[in-house]
Design a protein around this motif. Structure first.
Motif: not given
Length: 84
Positions: A16, A19-20, A26-27, A30, A33-34
């Motif tokens: 996370q 990922g920024r 980035s969104q 993220r 990944c979630h």
């Protein structure tokens, strides 16, 4: 030795964080990944979990290499002209 749960949580937080700066957004990174972690949250086989942790570590190394390459290219562009 750390439990698998704590290693998975640490891996999730690391991804996370990394990922920024993801070039594709980035969104989006993220969220993807979630979703992957959520989909695999019901897994109970220790060997399979260990395999997924190792794959996650590989992804972390790839992201770090991607960011290092991007920084190198920016620095090279800043200090050297493209004609050489």
């Amino acid at each position: 030795m750390e439990s698998q749960r704590s290693r998975v949580v640490h891996l999730y937080k690391t991804l996370q964080y990394l990922g920024r700066e993801y070039p594709g957004g980035s969104q989006k990174f993220r969220q993807k990944c979630h979703d992957i972690f959520l989909r695999n949250s019901k897994e109970t086989d220790p060997k399979k979990i260990e395999s997924m942790i190792e794959h996650g570590k590989f992804i972390v190394k790839e992201l770090e290499a991607l960011y290092s390459l991007r920084k190198y290219r920016a620095m090279k562009k800043r200090y050297y002209d493209d004609k050489s």
